[in-house]
Design a protein around this motif. Sequence first.
Motif: not given
Length: 545
Positions: A31-32, A223-245
Motif C-alpha cells: 500500500x505504501x 522473520x518479517x521484522x528483518x525481511x519485510x519491514x525495512x522495505x515497508x518503512x522505506x516506503x513511508x509506513x508509520x509503525x506505532x509499537x506498544x499500541x493495544x487496540x
Amino acid sequence: MTVPGPSSRDGDVDALIIGAGPSGATAARLLAESGFRVTVLEQGDWPAAADYPSDKPERDLLVAGPWNPNPNHRGRPSDYPVNDSDSDVHPLMFNGVGGSSVLFWAEWPRMIPSDFRVRTLDGVADDWPLTYEELEPYYDAVDEMIGVSGLGGNIAYPPGYVPPQPPLPIGRIGRIAAEGMNKLGIGWWPGTSAILSKGVGSRGPCARWGTCGSGCPEGAKASFDVAMWPGALAAGVNLVTGARVREITVSGQGLATGATWIDRAGIEQHTAAPVVILCANGIGTPRLLQLSASSRFPDGLANSSGYVGRNLMMHPVATVLGEYEKDVEPWLGPESHPIWSMHFAETDASRGFRRGAKWTAVVLQGPVGLLQRFAELPLAERSGTAGHELVERLYGRAFEISASIEDLPAFDNRVVLDADLVDSDGIPAPKIRYTMSDESKRALDWHLDRITEVHEAAGAVSTKRVDFGGETGWHLLGTARCGTDPATSVVDGYGRSHDVPNLYVFDGSVFVTSSSVNPTPTITAFALRAAEHLVETAAGQRIPL
C-alpha cells in the motif's frame, strides 16, 4: 515507541492496519509503495536479535520462560492471556514487529491446488472463493520479496515453480529419512524454506544453527521484522509499537472510522482512517471484532453471518522419534523441513479419513527437548542418573519425522470473549474452544504408523511415538472466513467485510480450509493480492464522510 515516519494525526492516514506480523507487513509495504499513507498499530515491540535465545548456553531456560511461544507462559507486557482450558490445542504466537514469524521455523510450503477445492473434490467443508492459479503470482512475489530457498520441480505443484534461492543442505537426518521413504516408494522433496541460502544485503546465509524457532542470529530466516519491514518503512509506513487496540470504531452509517487503542502509559488514543485492515491473527482478529460490538452490530462487528470466531483450525501435529546406531547430527539446521513429503496430502477414502498430511523431518535440539519426548515416564526414569543415561544413549543418534494433518473446519471450534479473564489493560481476553475430531485422531494414528515404517526402513534400532500434545497451536486459522455468500462467510475473496465495506481482514482468519501445510506463505500471498485489489479499486471505495 513510534518508529519515525509520517504523522498519524486524523486526516493523515489512508489505511490503518492492526498487527505488524507477516500479513500486516506485506500489506503495509504494498500500500505504501502504491502511494497510500499507512499507519500500523502493533501491541508488541521490536524484537532485538541480540536477545534471541538461539546462540546462548541458557537457550532452553529462555525458551521455557521469556521466549516461550505460548503467551500464557511468556507473559510479556505486550501479550494478552488466552483461556485455553476448553481446548485440546494451546495457541502459540508472538506479539511484536514481525509477529509469530520471529519464532517460526520458516517452513515455506504453498497450499496445493486441491486445497482450494475441498468441497468439490471431497464433499467436505467448502471451496475457497479463489484458486491456486489466482494466488500463484502472489506466492511468487512474496518469495522474491523475502528470499525463499528450495528446489524446483516438486510434483506436488503445477510445473514451473522454482524458488528464487538454491535449496539448503538436507543434512544427515534428511538423507536418512529419504532413504527410508525411497525403500517404501514414498515421494519426498528437499525443503522449501523462508531462509536464505545466499546472503542478501545485511542478511547472512543460513549458518545451520538449527534453532530457527528461537530467533535466527544470522538474519537468514525471513522473520518479517528483518525481511519485510525495512522495505515497508522505506516506503513511508508509520509503525506505532506498544499500541493495544481495544475497539474498531464505526460511523452512524456503519462504516469503520478507525481504532481506539491504549498506549504503554495506559492512555487511550484514537487513530482515524477511511480504511481499516485487521492483521491480528486467527485469535486476535475475532477477539477484536467481538470487542467492537455495538447497538448496530450487537453480535460483533462484521458478524451478521455469525461466523466471526467460528471454524477455528489449529493443525494437530505428532511425531515419531527414531533411534539410530550412528551419529545423525540432529542439531544442524534448518530446524525443520530439511526434507518433506506431500505423498499423502490428498484424500484416499480407504484410509478411513478425508484429506491428508504433510510429513517433515525435524532436528532434535538439546537434551531438554529430548527428555520432553519421554514426559510420560515416571520422574525417576527421566531425571538424575536415569535421565543422563537416556540422553547419553539417544542424543546425537535420534531425530523425528512429524505429521501435520489437515484440520477440517468445525463450526463449534471457536474464539469467544472470556467472561472473567482480562489483559493488563482490563480488556476482555479471548477464550478458545477446540476439540480435535475423531477423524483427526484416526488420521494422526494412520500417519504415525506409516512414519514408524519409514524409520524402520531407514535402519532405526528403536522408534517412539510422540503422540499429539497440546503445545502445537502455531496455526490459527478460519475464524473470519472468506467466501462469496455473506450468510456463511465474513469477508469476500479479497478480505473485504460483507457488512462493513471499508473493513478488511488479511490474516489467517480468512482461511476456508487449513490444508496440511504451514499457512504463512498463503497468508502473505492473500494479503498481497488483497492489498493490490484495494489499490486498484480505491476510486470506488466507500469511506466515512
